[in-house]
Design a protein around this motif. Structure first.
Motif, PDB file in Angstrom:
ATOM      1  N   SER A  92       0.140  -1.349   0.256  1.00  0.00           N
ATOM      2  CA  SER A  92       0.170  -0.215   0.248  1.00  0.00           C
ATOM      3  C   SER A  92       0.550   1.225   0.261  1.00  0.00           C
ATOM      4  N   ARG A  93       1.859   1.122  -0.194  1.00  0.00           N
ATOM      5  CA  ARG A  93       2.856   2.039   0.058  1.00  0.00           C
ATOM      6  C   ARG A  93       2.842   3.329  -1.201  1.00  0.00           C
ATOM      7  N   LEU A  94       3.694   4.631  -0.758  1.00  0.00           N
ATOM      8  CA  LEU A  94       3.176   5.305  -2.283  1.00  0.00           C
ATOM      9  C   LEU A  94       4.214   5.038  -3.049  1.00  0.00           C
ATOM     10  N   PRO A  95       3.362   5.119  -4.202  1.00  0.00           N
ATOM     11  CA  PRO A  95       4.769   4.364  -5.410  1.00  0.00           C
ATOM     12  C   PRO A  95       5.451   5.437  -5.738  1.00  0.00           C
ATOM     13  N   ALA A  96       7.412   4.962  -6.007  1.00  0.00           N
ATOM     14  CA  ALA A  96       8.489   5.863  -6.693  1.00  0.00           C
ATOM     15  C   ALA A  96       8.360   6.796  -5.230  1.00  0.00           C
ATOM     16  N   THR A  97       8.504   7.482  -3.841  1.00  0.00           N
ATOM     17  CA  THR A  97       8.100   8.662  -3.267  1.00  0.00           C
ATOM     18  C   THR A  97       8.904   8.243  -2.651  1.00  0.00           C
TER      19      THR A  97
END
Ligand SMILES: [Zn+2]
Length: 272
Positions: A101-106
């Motif tokens: 569920s991470r914020l992608p490529a951040t």
């Protein structure tokens, strides 16, 4: 930084970032957790070498000492980019309990929402925490060499200014433990990119005449960027702790040749 050692799980606080009652923040160590092997013991990052259960236990052990609910934590998928996300209340819990569920490529997170805990992970890269004491806007930044030469921390302050009207003079910063100039030798290829992108800032790339190698000073490179973008130097606190020299206290990718865990830096404005 101040070491808070009164509980089972020790952690550090920047002494000048904000009062405990207004601002929760921490830099974790590798001490006090349940993980084993290269991830011993307080590994805060999901990774194939460790179990999800261990990581969740570790996060819980640390966060409960700070009175931060795990469900309020937000992490990005750190990819050595200069991508920045402005985090809202709807993002709470992303990557807190699972990896997907991470914020992608951040690699940097900003929020103005009290009760949201921004967290970044590191094992030699530089974790940086920012706090605008007037607007109560916070940021957590992951700056490895790529992020540092990409001037990520400068971009974060610009974004805080654009998005929330932050005045850099009101922003306090904490530059956390990371690989230091004592240990961070880089090849000519990295040195060249660094000189090209941050060479205007001053002396953060130096040649070691004896070895012919270059030293990249990530602490100074990030400090100079913060000053360049308008922060007062007196409001920038440097941990000046080298993760590679202090492998007993922090995870270090270089010191353990890759088989390691992640420590965390987190920040949250407390709800009134
Ligand atoms: Zn060192």
């Amino acid at each position: 930084m101040l070491k808070i050692n009164i509980h089972n799980v020790p952690f550090y606080r920047f002494s000048g970032l904000g009062s405990y009652y207004r601002l929760a923040h921490f830099v974790s160590t590798r001490v006090g957790g349940v993980s084993e092997g290269g991830q011993f013991a307080l590994n805060m990052g999901f990774m194939p070498a460790d179990t999800t259960t261990n990581v969740l236990t570790n996060r819980d052990l640390l966060l409960k000492e700070l009175n931060i609910p795990l469900t309020s934590v937000v992490l990005g998928e750190q990819k050595h980019t200069t991508n920045i996300a402005v985090v809202t209340a709807e993002d709470m819990g992303r990557r807190a309990m699972d990896r997907e569920s991470r914020l992608p490529a951040t690699d940097a997170l900003i929020t103005a929402v009290p009760g949201v805990c921004l967290m970044v992970l590191a094992a030699d890269c530089v974790p940086i925490l920012l706090y605008d004491t007037e607007k109560r806007v916070i940021a957590a930044v992951h700056a490895g060499w790529k992020g540092t030469v990409g001037r990520i921390v400068e971009k974060v302050v610009e974004r805080m200014r654009q998005e929330f009207g932050c005045d850099p003079k009101d922003i306090r910063a904490g530059i956390g433990p990371s690989i230091g100039p004592c240990c961070y030798e880089v090849g000519e290829d990295v040195a060249e990119v660094a000189l090209e992108n941050i060479g205007d800032l001053g002396t953060c790339v130096k040649k070691n005449e004896e070895t012919g190698k270059y030293i990249l000073d990530l602490w100074e490179a990030n400090r100079l960027q913060l000053i360049h973008v308008g922060l007062y130097s007196g409001k920038i606190e440097m941990a000046r702790m080298c993760t590679c020299c202090h492998g007993d206290e922090f995870f270090s990718h270089r010191a353990s040749k890759g088989d390691t865990g992640r420590f965390a830096a987190g920040i949250m404005v407390r709800e009134k």
